[in-house]
Enzyme design. Structure first.
Site, PDB file in Angstrom:
ATOM      1  CG  ASP A 105      -1.983   1.008   1.257  1.00  0.00           C
ATOM      2  OD1 ASP A 105      -2.169   1.668   0.222  1.00  0.00           O
ATOM      3  OD2 ASP A 105      -2.606   1.216   2.315  1.00  0.00           O
ATOM      4  CB  VAL A 106       0.999   4.503   1.356  1.00  0.00           C
ATOM      5  CG1 VAL A 106       0.289   4.953   0.098  1.00  0.00           C
ATOM      6  CG2 VAL A 106       0.028   4.381   2.520  1.00  0.00           C
ATOM      7  CB  CYS A 111       2.812   4.248  12.971  1.00  0.00           C
ATOM      8  SG  CYS A 111       3.462   5.528  14.043  1.00  0.00           S
ATOM      9  CB  THR A 215       2.034  -7.935   7.191  1.00  0.00           C
ATOM     10  OG1 THR A 215       1.892  -8.989   8.157  1.00  0.00           O
ATOM     11  CG2 THR A 215       2.930  -8.412   6.070  1.00  0.00           C
ATOM     12  CB  SER A 217      -2.789  -4.754  13.272  1.00  0.00           C
ATOM     13  OG  SER A 217      -2.596  -3.401  13.660  1.00  0.00           O
ATOM     14  CG  ASP A 387       0.520  -3.452  15.378  1.00  0.00           C
ATOM     15  OD1 ASP A 387       1.366  -3.203  16.257  1.00  0.00           O
ATOM     16  OD2 ASP A 387      -0.377  -2.647  15.055  1.00  0.00           O
ATOM     17  CG  LEU A 394       2.695   0.061  22.281  1.00  0.00           C
ATOM     18  CD1 LEU A 394       3.465   0.192  23.582  1.00  0.00           C
ATOM     19  CD2 LEU A 394       1.638   1.161  22.176  1.00  0.00           C
ATOM     20  CG  HIS A 396       7.579   2.722  21.180  1.00  0.00           C
ATOM     21  ND1 HIS A 396       6.359   3.337  21.066  1.00  0.00           N
ATOM     22  CD2 HIS A 396       7.573   2.132  22.392  1.00  0.00           C
ATOM     23  CE1 HIS A 396       5.665   3.151  22.178  1.00  0.00           C
ATOM     24  NE2 HIS A 396       6.381   2.406  22.999  1.00  0.00           N
ATOM     25  CG  HIS A 523      14.798  23.630  40.797  1.00  0.00           C
ATOM     26  ND1 HIS A 523      13.620  23.034  41.214  1.00  0.00           N
ATOM     27  CD2 HIS A 523      14.721  24.948  41.139  1.00  0.00           C
ATOM     28  CE1 HIS A 523      12.875  23.956  41.811  1.00  0.00           C
ATOM     29  NE2 HIS A 523      13.511  25.126  41.781  1.00  0.00           N
TER      30      HIS A 523
HETATM   31  C1  LIG Z   1      -5.347   5.488  15.796  1.00  0.00           C
HETATM   32  C2  LIG Z   1      -4.052   4.849  16.200  1.00  0.00           C
HETATM   33  C3  LIG Z   1      -3.152   5.560  16.973  1.00  0.00           C
HETATM   34  C4  LIG Z   1      -1.970   4.960  17.364  1.00  0.00           C
HETATM   35  N1  LIG Z   1      -1.110   5.678  18.134  1.00  0.00           N
HETATM   36  C5  LIG Z   1       0.028   5.109  18.555  1.00  0.00           C
HETATM   37  C6  LIG Z   1       0.940   5.847  19.350  1.00  0.00           C
HETATM   38  O1  LIG Z   1       0.700   7.013  19.688  1.00  0.00           O
HETATM   39  N2  LIG Z   1       2.082   5.262  19.752  1.00  0.00           N
HETATM   40  C7  LIG Z   1       2.379   3.982  19.403  1.00  0.00           C
HETATM   41  O2  LIG Z   1       3.440   3.489  19.800  1.00  0.00           O
HETATM   42  N3  LIG Z   1       1.544   3.251  18.646  1.00  0.00           N
HETATM   43  C8  LIG Z   1       0.386   3.787  18.213  1.00  0.00           C
HETATM   44  N4  LIG Z   1      -0.463   3.072  17.432  1.00  0.00           N
HETATM   45  C9  LIG Z   1      -0.088   1.687  17.098  1.00  0.00           C
HETATM   46  C10 LIG Z   1       0.919   1.688  15.919  1.00  0.00           C
HETATM   47  O3  LIG Z   1       0.369   2.399  14.829  1.00  0.00           O
HETATM   48  C11 LIG Z   1       1.236   0.262  15.515  1.00  0.00           C
HETATM   49  O4  LIG Z   1       1.661  -0.453  16.649  1.00  0.00           O
HETATM   50  C12 LIG Z   1       2.340   0.243  14.471  1.00  0.00           C
HETATM   51  O5  LIG Z   1       1.925   0.942  13.324  1.00  0.00           O
HETATM   52  C13 LIG Z   1       2.707  -1.195  14.084  1.00  0.00           C
HETATM   53  O6  LIG Z   1       3.717  -1.154  13.134  1.00  0.00           O
HETATM   54  P1  LIG Z   1       3.963  -2.369  12.123  1.00  0.00           P
HETATM   55  O7  LIG Z   1       5.171  -1.986  11.339  1.00  0.00           O
HETATM   56  O8  LIG Z   1       3.933  -3.633  12.846  1.00  0.00           O
HETATM   57  O9  LIG Z   1       2.680  -2.392  11.168  1.00  0.00           O
HETATM   58  P2  LIG Z   1       1.944  -1.296  10.253  1.00  0.00           P
HETATM   59  O10 LIG Z   1       2.313   0.083  10.649  1.00  0.00           O
HETATM   60  O11 LIG Z   1       0.546  -1.676  10.257  1.00  0.00           O
HETATM   61  O12 LIG Z   1       2.588  -1.551   8.823  1.00  0.00           O
HETATM   62  C14 LIG Z   1       2.410  -2.728   8.106  1.00  0.00           C
HETATM   63  C15 LIG Z   1       2.613  -2.453   6.627  1.00  0.00           C
HETATM   64  O13 LIG Z   1       2.652  -3.691   5.931  1.00  0.00           O
HETATM   65  C16 LIG Z   1       1.944  -3.571   4.694  1.00  0.00           C
HETATM   66  N5  LIG Z   1       1.558  -4.921   4.280  1.00  0.00           N
HETATM   67  C17 LIG Z   1       0.685  -5.757   4.902  1.00  0.00           C
HETATM   68  N6  LIG Z   1       0.663  -6.942   4.281  1.00  0.00           N
HETATM   69  C18 LIG Z   1       1.531  -6.868   3.245  1.00  0.00           C
HETATM   70  C19 LIG Z   1       1.956  -7.786   2.244  1.00  0.00           C
HETATM   71  N7  LIG Z   1       1.523  -9.038   2.197  1.00  0.00           N
HETATM   72  N8  LIG Z   1       2.853  -7.345   1.318  1.00  0.00           N
HETATM   73  C20 LIG Z   1       3.346  -6.067   1.361  1.00  0.00           C
HETATM   74  N9  LIG Z   1       2.992  -5.171   2.292  1.00  0.00           N
HETATM   75  C21 LIG Z   1       2.099  -5.572   3.223  1.00  0.00           C
HETATM   76  C22 LIG Z   1       0.794  -2.638   5.049  1.00  0.00           C
HETATM   77  O14 LIG Z   1       0.271  -2.019   3.882  1.00  0.00           O
HETATM   78  C23 LIG Z   1       1.476  -1.646   5.998  1.00  0.00           C
HETATM   79  O15 LIG Z   1       2.008  -0.549   5.283  1.00  0.00           O
HETATM   80  C24 LIG Z   1      -1.655   3.630  16.984  1.00  0.00           C
HETATM   81  C25 LIG Z   1      -2.555   2.916  16.194  1.00  0.00           C
HETATM   82  C26 LIG Z   1      -3.735   3.515  15.794  1.00  0.00           C
HETATM   83  C27 LIG Z   1      -4.674   2.733  14.936  1.00  0.00           C
HETATM   84  N1  LIG Z   2      -0.808   6.048  22.341  1.00  0.00           N
HETATM   85  C1  LIG Z   2      -0.628   4.829  21.847  1.00  0.00           C
HETATM   86  O1  LIG Z   2       0.402   4.214  22.046  1.00  0.00           O
HETATM   87  C2  LIG Z   2      -1.715   4.190  21.038  1.00  0.00           C
HETATM   88  C3  LIG Z   2      -2.795   4.930  20.575  1.00  0.00           C
HETATM   89  C4  LIG Z   2      -3.785   4.278  19.843  1.00  0.00           C
HETATM   90  C5  LIG Z   2      -3.672   2.925  19.585  1.00  0.00           C
HETATM   91  N2  LIG Z   2      -2.606   2.240  20.045  1.00  0.00           N
HETATM   92  C6  LIG Z   2      -2.503   0.786  19.840  1.00  0.00           C
HETATM   93  O2  LIG Z   2      -3.503   0.361  18.958  1.00  0.00           O
HETATM   94  C7  LIG Z   2      -4.124  -0.815  19.464  1.00  0.00           C
HETATM   95  C8  LIG Z   2      -5.609  -0.726  19.304  1.00  0.00           C
HETATM   96  O3  LIG Z   2      -6.182   0.262  20.188  1.00  0.00           O
HETATM   97  P1  LIG Z   2      -7.674   0.110  20.694  1.00  0.00           P
HETATM   98  O4  LIG Z   2      -7.931   1.207  21.657  1.00  0.00           O
HETATM   99  O5  LIG Z   2      -8.607  -0.115  19.547  1.00  0.00           O
HETATM  100  O6  LIG Z   2      -7.631  -1.298  21.375  1.00  0.00           O
HETATM  101  P2  LIG Z   2      -7.475  -1.761  22.881  1.00  0.00           P
HETATM  102  O7  LIG Z   2      -7.206  -3.212  22.826  1.00  0.00           O
HETATM  103  O8  LIG Z   2      -6.518  -0.864  23.577  1.00  0.00           O
HETATM  104  O9  LIG Z   2      -8.920  -1.505  23.524  1.00  0.00           O
HETATM  105  C9  LIG Z   2     -10.099  -2.073  22.965  1.00  0.00           C
HETATM  106  C10 LIG Z   2     -11.191  -2.099  24.003  1.00  0.00           C
HETATM  107  O10 LIG Z   2     -12.446  -2.398  23.393  1.00  0.00           O
HETATM  108  C11 LIG Z   2     -13.191  -3.277  24.244  1.00  0.00           C
HETATM  109  N3  LIG Z   2     -14.209  -3.981  23.455  1.00  0.00           N
HETATM  110  C12 LIG Z   2     -14.020  -4.969  22.566  1.00  0.00           C
HETATM  111  N4  LIG Z   2     -15.212  -5.328  22.014  1.00  0.00           N
HETATM  112  C13 LIG Z   2     -16.168  -4.535  22.592  1.00  0.00           C
HETATM  113  C14 LIG Z   2     -17.589  -4.397  22.427  1.00  0.00           C
HETATM  114  N5  LIG Z   2     -18.270  -5.141  21.566  1.00  0.00           N
HETATM  115  N6  LIG Z   2     -18.235  -3.487  23.185  1.00  0.00           N
HETATM  116  C15 LIG Z   2     -17.573  -2.722  24.062  1.00  0.00           C
HETATM  117  N7  LIG Z   2     -16.244  -2.793  24.240  1.00  0.00           N
HETATM  118  C16 LIG Z   2     -15.538  -3.686  23.501  1.00  0.00           C
HETATM  119  C17 LIG Z   2     -12.120  -4.176  24.834  1.00  0.00           C
HETATM  120  O11 LIG Z   2     -12.554  -4.751  26.028  1.00  0.00           O
HETATM  121  C18 LIG Z   2     -10.999  -3.187  25.054  1.00  0.00           C
HETATM  122  O12 LIG Z   2     -11.127  -2.581  26.295  1.00  0.00           O
HETATM  123  C19 LIG Z   2      -3.713  -0.978  20.901  1.00  0.00           C
HETATM  124  O13 LIG Z   2      -3.101  -2.225  21.038  1.00  0.00           O
HETATM  125  C20 LIG Z   2      -2.747   0.118  21.188  1.00  0.00           C
HETATM  126  O14 LIG Z   2      -1.546  -0.395  21.699  1.00  0.00           O
HETATM  127  C21 LIG Z   2      -1.637   2.838  20.784  1.00  0.00           C
END
Ligand SMILES: Cc1cc2nc3c(=O)[nH]c(=O)nc-3n(C[C@H](O)[C@H](O)[C@H](O)COP(=O)(O)OP(=O)(O)OC[C@H]3O[C@@H](n4cnc5c(N)ncnc54)[C@H](O)[C@@H]3O)c2cc1C
Ligand SMILES: NC(=O)c1ccc[n+]([C@@H]2O[C@H](COP(=O)([O-])OP(=O)(O)OC[C@H]3O[C@@H](n4cnc5c(N)ncnc54)[C@H](O)[C@@H]3O)[C@@H](O)[C@H]2O)c1
Length: 553
Positions: A105-106, A111, A215, A217, A387, A394, A396, A523
């Site tokens: 994809d991109v 993240c 890959t 989530s 993921d 996360l 990092h 401080h």
């Molecule tokens: C709204 C939101 C906020 C978040 N905020 C934070 C935060 O503040 N701090 C933090 O630490 N984490 C945060 N996270 C979690 C963080 O985004 C993920 O933990 C992180 O992106 C995982 O990295 P990754 O490299 O494992 O996968 P991804 O970032 O999901 O990257 C996987 C890549 O693989 C590609 N891919 C998949 N399958 C294939 C294939 N077969 N061939 C080629 N390419 C493929 C996808 O297109 C994608 O580009 C957040 C997540 C969300 C949804």
């Molecule tokens: N600041 C950050 O580091 C950051 C920010 C955003 C996301 N993330 C990552 O992305 C991932 C996903 O975040 P998230 O908040 O979606 O997931 P999460 O796993 O943190 O929380 C999901 C919550 O939804 C609840 N739930 C599930 N099914 C439900 C239902 N049918 N009705 C009511 N509640 C229900 C679960 O019990 C759980 O409490 C996390 O693992 C997190 O580490 C990290």
């Protein structure tokens, strides 16, 4: 600006307030949640325009690729260019490995494009809006602000522009260092062999001495919830900020639920709370982040069915008791954000070709991120990070796991200590943590037969926090009084996400409280909250310094 409300619905609680129960709109907001989240920059976003000093000698191969050492096209092929893949790729070229990264994809993955980066841009805006709207806070600083408003499209553009900028930084950093970026979906077709190309038609094949699956989530949407992308949506849609609904239910009180409740309540809408957090911190977070805001919450319920708004009818949310599964209530809201966790994206990877069976979609790995086959054996030269392995979702952590794998394939054994990886939720104020929660520490202590002690400090006693008029917050240290080992640190307060690193570095390096308490802090800084915390700890047998040694004033 008029403020709106939200409802948070969680398996542990659901909020109504802004939610309509029956035909009646209540004054607060609605959120739906089950449990346990960022918008800062990406981990290990190391951007260096400098080419690596050591690149392996390359030779032409039959498929047009340039062969790396040992007759393989590449020393390392990474499937997925998210932050995990990017972190691994940069470290690999630094180590002189001929490296390719395949992206379907991109570049930047979740993240950069749909996660940490755009969400932190929105949170930066919501933080400022909240401050500007807090008359009492402004007055106490002697400031007068007549009105504060926002332009939805302008805020959305800020998030989108930041994501584009970081995405191109990531791409350029890999190109400049000589990582081959191959476009297409990757499939493992055999040992050390990957095909890539269009979905279902991967027409190009390459060989690699080592392969890393990275890959990532996608949003997990429970059965019964219908997504239309407009009135019922996931974070993928919400981050585009195409609208700011008056009454929103947030289903799930994890990181995403909590961070979005911060955005929506500041921009006009609402959210529920975090089962994965230390219970004391969660309680305080509820008092500071939920109760004073327009958020109604429902706990101990699941959203069993959600129907998008249609034909003038609102979004309908059916709630069932989390234990008995009996119907409890139907909520009516303008919109619902589904933040119920994330599912690994491992479909189409071809794992069946190498006898690997996923577990709930996650790729099974050992502590070195080596992929395990269906018989419990390590698959040689195959790793999975980020993921997709589900160890810690996360950004990092993904990147650190990638670096750890590259260390191993470069001939240095490396096991990443996941207990030293910090996490932060970027609400206002922020929450951060590292290591064990208090219940987890007490359970471990009971099993292993040691004692646990807890000490706390408050932001109220910190000069810098008071100068900022931000005294809400605590820091909590969980440690072993016999050895001084730091078991966990939890912070809620101004810049908690930055403050946690002193503690996470201490855990990573094995530093004990009787040593770190002598470290000097400038401080007046917020870091003195942790200084006080470490100084408050009492260790019975100071192994390094004497605990009786006077502490410098
Ligand atoms: C709204 C939101 C906020 C978040 N905020 C934070 C935060 O503040 N701090 C933090 O630490 N984490 C945060 N996270 C979690 C963080 O985004 C993920 O933990 C992180 O992106 C995982 O990295 P990754 O490299 O494992 O996968 P991804 O970032 O999901 O990257 C996987 C890549 O693989 C590609 N891919 C998949 N399958 C294939 C294939 N077969 N061939 C080629 N390419 C493929 C996808 O297109 C994608 O580009 C957040 C997540 C969300 C949804
Ligand atoms: N600041 C950050 O580091 C950051 C920010 C955003 C996301 N993330 C990552 O992305 C991932 C996903 O975040 P998230 O908040 O979606 O997931 P999460 O796993 O943190 O929380 C999901 C919550 O939804 C609840 N739930 C599930 N099914 C439900 C239902 N049918 N009705 C009511 N509640 C229900 C679960 O019990 C759980 O409490 C996390 O693992 C997190 O580490 C990290």
């Amino acid at each position: 600006m008029q403020s709106t409300a939200a409802v948070s619905i969680s398996a542990s609680s659901v909020a109504t307030g802004g939610a309509r129960s029956g035909a009646v709109r209540r004054a607060g907001g609605v959120r739906v949640s089950g449990l346990r989240g960022e918008a800062s920059a990406c981990p290990s976003l190391r951007i260096s325009p400098v080419a690596p000093a050591r690149l392996p000698v390359a030779k032409a191969s039959t498929n047009g690729a340039v062969a790396g050492s040992g007759g393989f096209d590449y020393d390392l092929v990474i499937i997925g260019a998210g932050v995990g893949g990017h972190g691994a790729a940069l470290h690999a070229v630094e180590e002189g490995l001929k490296t390719a990264i395949i992206e379907g994809d991109v570049v930047g993955g979740t993240c950069v494009n749909r996660g940490c980066v755009p969400s932190k841009a929105l949170l930066a805006v919501s933080g400022r809006m909240r401050e500007l709207h807090d008359e009492h806070h402004m007055k106490s600083l002697g400031l007068q602000v007549s009105s504060a408003g926002y332009d939805r499209q302008g805020v959305a553009d800020h998030a989108n522009n930041l994501a584009s900028k970081i995405r191109s930084n990531l791409t350029n950093s890999m190109k400049a260092l000589g990582v081959d970026i191959l476009t297409g979906v990757g499939t493992i077709v055999g040992k050390q062999k990957v095909r890539y190309g269009k979905v279902g038609f991967p027409d190009k094949e390459i060989t690699a001495r080592n392969i890393i699956i990275a890959t990532g989530s996608v949003p997990f949407v429970p059965k019964g919830i219908e997504i239309d992308g407009k009135t019922v949506f996931t974070s993928d849609h919400a981050l585009k900020l195409e609208s700011v609904p008056d009454w929103i239910a947030i289903v799930g009180s994890g990181y995403i639920g909590l961070e979005f409740s911060d955005v929506y309540t500041a921009l006009g809408t609402l959210d529920q709370l975090m089962p994965g957090f230390d219970p004391e911190i969660a309680k305080l977070a509820q008092r500071v982040l939920i109760n004073p805001r327009k958020i109604d919450y429902h706990t101990g319920v699941f959203a069993s069915k959600i129907t998008p708004a249609k034909d003038g009818k609102p979004v309908l949310i059916e709630l069932i008791d989390a234990k008995t599964k009996e119907h409890k209530e139907t909520l009516e809201v303008d919109a619902a954000l589904i933040a119920t966790g994330r599912a690994p994206f491992t479909k189409g990877l071809g794992l069946e070709n190498i006898n690997v069976t996923t577990q709930r979609g996650f790729v099974p790995v050992d502590e070195r991120m080596r992929v395990m086959d269906a018989d419990g054996n390590v698959v040689p030269n195959l790793y999975c990070i980020g993921d997709a392995n589900g160890k810690l979702m996360l950004a990092h952590a993904a990147s650190a796991q990638g670096i750890s794998v590259v260390e191993q394939i470069s001939g240095r054994d490396h096991i990443l200590n996941h207990l030293s990886i910090p996490a932060a939720c970027f609400t206002h104020p922020e929450i951060s943590m590292v290591g064990l929660t208090e219940p987890q520490a007490r359970e471990k202590a009971d099993k292993e037969g040691f004692k646990v002690t807890v000490v706390k400090t408050s932001f109220k006693a910190n000069t810098k926090a008071l100068a900022e008029n931000e005294g809400d917050g605590i820091a909590k240290l969980i440690y072993r009084p016999d050895t001084g080992e730091i078991l966990g640190v939890h912070i809620l307060g101004l810049h908690a996400a930055d403050l946690i690193h002193e503690a996470s570095n201490a855990i990573a390096l094995g530093t004990r409280v009787q040593d770190i308490k002598f470290a000097v802090h400038a401080h007046p800084t917020l870091s003195e909250v942790l200084d006080e915390l470490f100084k408050a700890a009492k260790v019975s047998s100071g192994l390094s310094h004497s605990v009786n040694e006077p502490v410098a004033a």
